[in-house]
Design a protein around this motif. Sequence first.
Motif, PDB file in Angstrom:
ATOM      1  N   THR A 144      43.357 -45.460 -69.894  1.00  0.00           N
ATOM      2  CA  THR A 144      44.223 -43.911 -70.360  1.00  0.00           C
ATOM      3  C   THR A 144      42.869 -42.963 -70.714  1.00  0.00           C
ATOM      4  OG1 THR A 144      44.903 -44.212 -72.418  1.00  0.00           O
ATOM      5  CG2 THR A 144      46.504 -45.231 -69.723  1.00  0.00           C
ATOM      6  N   VAL A 145      43.360 -41.689 -70.568  1.00  0.00           N
ATOM      7  CA  VAL A 145      42.656 -41.172 -71.003  1.00  0.00           C
ATOM      8  C   VAL A 145      42.974 -40.276 -70.592  1.00  0.00           C
ATOM      9  CG1 VAL A 145      41.278 -40.432 -68.624  1.00  0.00           C
ATOM     10  CG2 VAL A 145      40.023 -40.239 -70.623  1.00  0.00           C
ATOM     11  N   ARG A 146      42.886 -38.397 -71.379  1.00  0.00           N
ATOM     12  CA  ARG A 146      42.823 -37.379 -71.443  1.00  0.00           C
ATOM     13  C   ARG A 146      44.298 -36.864 -72.162  1.00  0.00           C
ATOM     14  NH1 ARG A 146      39.909 -32.623 -67.397  1.00  0.00           N
ATOM     15  NH2 ARG A 146      41.303 -34.635 -66.301  1.00  0.00           N
ATOM     16  N   THR A 147      45.341 -37.719 -72.752  1.00  0.00           N
ATOM     17  CA  THR A 147      46.673 -37.165 -73.749  1.00  0.00           C
ATOM     18  C   THR A 147      47.055 -36.147 -74.310  1.00  0.00           C
ATOM     19  OG1 THR A 147      46.740 -39.474 -74.823  1.00  0.00           O
ATOM     20  CG2 THR A 147      47.210 -39.717 -72.146  1.00  0.00           C
ATOM     21  N   THR A 148      46.363 -35.318 -73.975  1.00  0.00           N
ATOM     22  CA  THR A 148      46.094 -35.027 -74.814  1.00  0.00           C
ATOM     23  C   THR A 148      46.681 -33.218 -74.536  1.00  0.00           C
ATOM     24  OG1 THR A 148      43.889 -33.009 -74.711  1.00  0.00           O
ATOM     25  CG2 THR A 148      44.228 -35.292 -75.988  1.00  0.00           C
ATOM     26  N   ASN A 149      46.868 -32.045 -75.706  1.00  0.00           N
ATOM     27  CA  ASN A 149      46.645 -30.738 -75.225  1.00  0.00           C
ATOM     28  C   ASN A 149      45.773 -30.227 -74.726  1.00  0.00           C
ATOM     29  OD1 ASN A 149      49.376 -31.189 -76.332  1.00  0.00           O
ATOM     30  ND2 ASN A 149      48.984 -28.796 -77.730  1.00  0.00           N
ATOM     31  N   ASP A 150      45.832 -29.054 -73.832  1.00  0.00           N
ATOM     32  CA  ASP A 150      44.366 -28.108 -73.977  1.00  0.00           C
ATOM     33  C   ASP A 150      43.902 -27.174 -75.115  1.00  0.00           C
ATOM     34  OD1 ASP A 150      42.218 -27.898 -73.118  1.00  0.00           O
ATOM     35  OD2 ASP A 150      42.718 -27.418 -70.522  1.00  0.00           O
ATOM     36  N   PRO A 151      43.485 -26.890 -75.610  1.00  0.00           N
ATOM     37  CA  PRO A 151      42.915 -27.945 -76.577  1.00  0.00           C
ATOM     38  C   PRO A 151      43.412 -29.317 -77.336  1.00  0.00           C
ATOM     39  CG  PRO A 151      42.204 -26.554 -77.751  1.00  0.00           C
ATOM     40  CD  PRO A 151      42.897 -25.784 -76.866  1.00  0.00           C
TER      41      PRO A 151
END
Length: 626
Positions: A410-417
């Motif tokens: 699992t990857v990039r489970t964030t806000n942007d940024p």
Amino acid sequence: MSRQTDFTLSRRQILGGIGTVSIASVGAGVGTRAYFSDQETFTNNELTAGELDLKVDWQQTYNGDPVNAFPDGDGDDVQDEIETRQEIASDAGLPIDSPSVETAFREQFADVPDDRTAPLIQLDDLKPGDEGEVTFSLHLFDNPGYIWLGSSNQSHAEGGFTEPELDDIDEVDSRDTPPEDREGDLIDRIEATIWYDDGDNQQQDGETTLVSGTLRTVLCRLGAGLALDADPSTETRDCFAGDTTRHLGLRWSLPVDHANEVQSDSVTFDLGFATEQCRHNDGASAPFADAIVTPEGSIQSAVDAASPGDVIKLRAGTYAEQVVIDTPLALVGEGRGETVVESPESLGTSYDRPQRDGGTATESPVVFVDGTDAELCSLTVDGARNAGDNRNFSGIGLRNANARIVDVETVRTTNDPFAGAQHGNGIAAFNTDGTARRVAVRESTVHDYQKTGVVGEGDGLTMIVADTTVTGQGATDENGQNGVQISGGAAGYLFRNVVTDNVYTGATFTATGVIGVDAAGITLSENRLASNQFGLAASGTDVVAHRNDFENDVSATLSFPPAGVVNYGGGDVDARRNWWGDASGPSEPYGSGTGTDPVTGATPDGSGAGVVGARWDPFLTSPVTQ
């Protein structure tokens, strides 16, 4: 228009096989058995355009010595030399194109089970440190064909407990689990590799590996079938020409270290080959799966059409969709980074989760396992930094589910940024009704999350995290991250993980590698918790943490100095027999008396990671995991 030859035990058992391979331990050893079976099936045979005839021979070794072969006319366990058609013709005084020569040539190879009624492999006392290998030679006659290798009927169990096994911390969970529900450890301790061999029973440089890892990962990939390639050096899959021979190697080994936990455990699985003629086919089918999805299609459509127990094969590529699973099934990809489920900007399905304070939280997962059993294998779930538009965002979310998550990223489970919002998890499992359930995350990678890598919460939930790497953002003042969180009545078992880089440089809060909050208990063994602000923290939770590495090599300026183990209170933390990053033992970062061992009264006056409110005496003077 085709004739298909399967080594077959039936559709649900397997399209073909080499047969049942069972590995079971006896005392301190392990026994291994494999059976072959063969059955031909015909499709469209009223317009048969030709035939496929797949035969095999093999040579098996155990610790380097030959133990089984076919053909083996003299019974010495060494494969007889295969005669060429020319040699057969010369010996018989017949022309090489004589049907009798062709029949004699093919009869050197096995048609199973007629040519194999005893176990292929019989090892009654396998010891830690042992290894074995079998090379199969596949002989495809008549027409060109595609060939697949696959597996099914996979099961594994805890057979019982020997006295040394009872002393092993890895067995704590199994002791309290009914025998029929115990998985055992053997499947996670055997290392296995399958590769294209040149026929010498040894993998060498230049020989292509199809799949490798623990036996669990290898079987997970085989569950949907591996497409074999006549020429793995090309980018496309090539058909096997008629009258061709190829070699396939299977190697296994049981490591020496920490092997008490495998005693009496067992593993059983089927292996098999399936063939399909090349003419009028493109090799895109998957004989060992119930459905195939390509990036041009929809995973959700396949899930909606699935029957309980189906295996869905996901081809390599990117799938931009939310997937909701409410039927027992398996999703099997082509590997991490190869098969990618990517979050769309907006997730159409969410659910309200009751919280312990009486409120509710709306959860929004990219892959959502809802009230069922599921297996996710060999794929990546990419949050695409869409947490800002989706409340309580997670890559994989589970509600009241039993699940195995194997070889998954699992990857990039964030806000942007990346932001300070208190959500954005890699994997989040919640149990809301108190029913006993189990979620296991194994041999996976969780990184680039916003709040927590892996969450297990709720009465009745058992959360297992093993052989997994969880990596935070490193030093940041945006969010106090946690690598693994076990909370709200769940029980956690963490073995052989690497959890790093959870560090908060802001005020008031901290970041932690592993945290327990009002959990039913947490057990840790052979984990490496390094470069975290706190390696392990517990509040209202009993913890047993033996034989781990706590290393706080954090150089950032922090409001709360780093520590290896911190007990906030409300539970007992047993952190004896761990490595603290220095042979002198743990230190005391929060003032005199805060780290004193509550039983022995020993003072933590070493130079290693700090300890607060926990047992730690005695300690290890060398690392466990390096």
